[in-house]
Design a protein around this motif. Structure first.
Motif, PDB file in Angstrom:
ATOM      1  N   ILE A   1      -7.244   3.033  -0.796  1.00 29.87           N
ATOM      2  CA  ILE A   1      -5.255   2.182   0.129  1.00 29.87           C
ATOM      3  C   ILE A   1      -5.368   3.310   1.144  1.00 29.87           C
TER       4      ILE A   1
ATOM      5  N   GLY B   1       1.252  -1.521  -0.259  1.00 28.87           N
ATOM      6  CA  GLY B   1      -0.377  -0.607   0.206  1.00 28.87           C
ATOM      7  C   GLY B   1       0.563   0.900  -0.765  1.00 28.87           C
TER       8      GLY B   1
ATOM      9  N   THR C   1      -7.583   4.945  -6.278  1.00 27.97           N
ATOM     10  CA  THR C   1      -5.915   5.036  -5.126  1.00 27.97           C
ATOM     11  C   THR C   1      -6.839   5.003  -3.890  1.00 27.97           C
TER      12      THR C   1
ATOM     13  N   ILE D   1       2.166   1.912  -3.677  1.00 32.26           N
ATOM     14  CA  ILE D   1       1.483   2.016  -4.709  1.00 32.26           C
ATOM     15  C   ILE D   1       1.424   3.303  -4.362  1.00 32.26           C
ATOM     16  N   THR D   2       0.851   3.865  -2.846  1.00 32.37           N
ATOM     17  CA  THR D   2       0.470   5.039  -2.729  1.00 32.37           C
ATOM     18  C   THR D   2       1.607   6.616  -3.243  1.00 32.37           C
TER      19      THR D   2
ATOM     20  N   TYR E   1      -0.410  -3.396  -9.770  1.00 36.71           N
ATOM     21  CA  TYR E   1      -1.393  -2.164 -10.164  1.00 36.71           C
ATOM     22  C   TYR E   1      -1.711  -1.237 -11.365  1.00 36.71           C
TER      23      TYR E   1
END
Length: 426
Positions: free
Chosen positions: A398, A218, A395, A221-222, A342
């Protein structure tokens, strides 16, 4: 041999290596749109190319994590130098999808190899200040993104091609390759401490490590998905979308530069919790506001993601020290792998949103390549204005999940620390 270990010079060379990694990130983010038009690539194809760097990274960093104790950090960094140089040259002479795919894979593997060697190197040469020095080291990632995005902005303004922008990475690559070839390296901290491989594997199988491993999905990805796609996602929200990336990266650079008082004033878990809260708020603003408020959202988002990556690594290194270089590299690999997966799915999702906004059976490539001023170009611009914020809203889920997870981790670690203090007093 120990007397020949020059910690400061090793740290400086490591920063140059990470600078090349981040330049590749920033420059690629800035030229994605041009590559799509020049080579007639859909957003899904661009996402496949871009995600190659992100799965090439974990491939290299995980392999490096398993072998770094055996082959040594210097050999890994020589391999990273060769891969970087080859990837840059192949990108400059790319002619389409597959040549971009292969060259990006080489750069991704080089980036992963740098992390596989440099993270344990920094932890080894600064054993008493790991989280702070990892933050100082990792400030060169957003720092390089600032340089890369501003180079793209400047070169575009003066009309220089994307090939020259990519070629600008060759100089820092040659510098770090030269420095590492000259310097002597220590053995990794785990080897020096005499921790067995068996204990290392037990450490990476512990519940706390597995929990942090999952949370790394997480945090990565963030931070990285949003940064890599900011120029595409916000292209029609602001005329200078690439400067949004420069702003967020600039905030990260300054924040990591003053990491010492922040980390010491707050616990690492407290830092991660606040980071998740700010990331969610910033991402929400980027998805919903317009005009100059976008820059405020970018500033808050930049504050949020500043400490994610290095603090996650520092937490594992300090609280699960037996995991050694393998633990740090598995964390890095987990983050980049999650971003690659992702990114692949979001690329297809983005194209599907565009398709819904355009006439039935419309060719995305035809609309994407339409000349400025035409009805097709205007329709595509309107479609992008819908698609980008929609991806950001998805998104946003997340970092909201991360807030809950890090709150639980913070409570758990505080409770554990109290129990340890009570045991010592008893």
């Amino acid at each position: 041999m120990e007397n020949q270990i020059q910690s400061r010079k090793l740290f400086v060379a490591s920063c140059f290596a990470l600078l090349v990694t981040s330049l590749s990130f920033g420059i690629r983010a800035g030229i994605l749109g041009r590559l799509g038009v020049e080579f007639h690539l859909s957003v899904k194809e661009l996402s496949i190319i871009t995600s190659t760097a992100f799965w090439g990274f974990p491939l290299a960093v995980v392999i490096g994590g398993f072998i770094v104790d055996l082959v040594g950090m210097k050999r890994l960094l020589v391999a990273a130098f060769a891969l970087h140089l080859l990837g840059i040259i192949l990108t400059v002479f790319a002619s389409g999808f597959w040549s971009l795919f292969i060259s990006t894979l080489f750069i991704g593997m080089a980036n992963g190899t740098v992390e596989a060697a440099c993270n344990p190197l920094v932890a080894t040469i600064y054993p008493n200040d790991k989280t702070t020095k990892l933050n100082h080291f990792h400030l060169w990632f957003p720092g390089g993104i600032v340089v890369g995005t501003l180079l793209v902005f400047l070169f575009n303004r003066i009309g220089l091609g994307w090939q020259i922008q990519v070629a600008s990475m060759i100089l820092p690559t040659l510098i770090y390759g030269y420095l590492f070839l000259k310097l002597e390296f220590p053995v990794t901290e785990r080897v020096a401490s005499g921790i067995s491989s068996k204990d290392m594997y037990k450490a990476v199988a512990s519940p706390l490590f597995i929990f942090m491993f999952i949370l790394m999905f997480g945090t990565a990805i963030t931070e990285l998905f949003t940064g890599q796609w900011i120029e595409v996602l916000l292209k029609n929200v602001t005329e200078n979308a690439i400067l949004i990336l420069a702003l967020t990266a600039g905030v990260q650079t300054l924040g990591r530069g003053v990491a010492e008082p922040v980390v010491h004033r707050m616990s690492p878990t407290g830092v991660l919790l606040v980071s998740a809260i700010l990331s969610a708020l910033g991402l929400y603003m980027l998805a919903t506001v317009s005009g100059n408020m976008v820059f405020l959202g970018a500033f808050i988002f930049g504050l949020g993601v500043t400490y994610f990556w290095p603090t996650m690594l520092g937490f594992v290194s300090e609280n699960i020290p037996a995991s050694g270089a393998l633990g740090m590299n598995l964390m890095g690999g987990a983050g980049m792998f999650a971003v690659s997966v992702y990114m692949y799915f979001m690329g297809g999702f983005y194209d599907s949103i565009l398709a819904k906004q355009l006439p039935a059976a419309a060719s995305l490539d035809a609309y994407r390549s339409a000349a400025a001023g035409t009805a097709e170009a205007a329709a595509f611009t309107n479609a992008q204005a819908v698609a980008g914020p929609e991806i950001l809203k998805v998104t946003l889920v997340i970092p909201i999940i991360l807030i809950v997870a890090f709150a639980g981790l913070h409570i758990y670690m505080r409770s554990k620390k109290k129990q340890q203090l009570q045991t010592i007093k008893a």
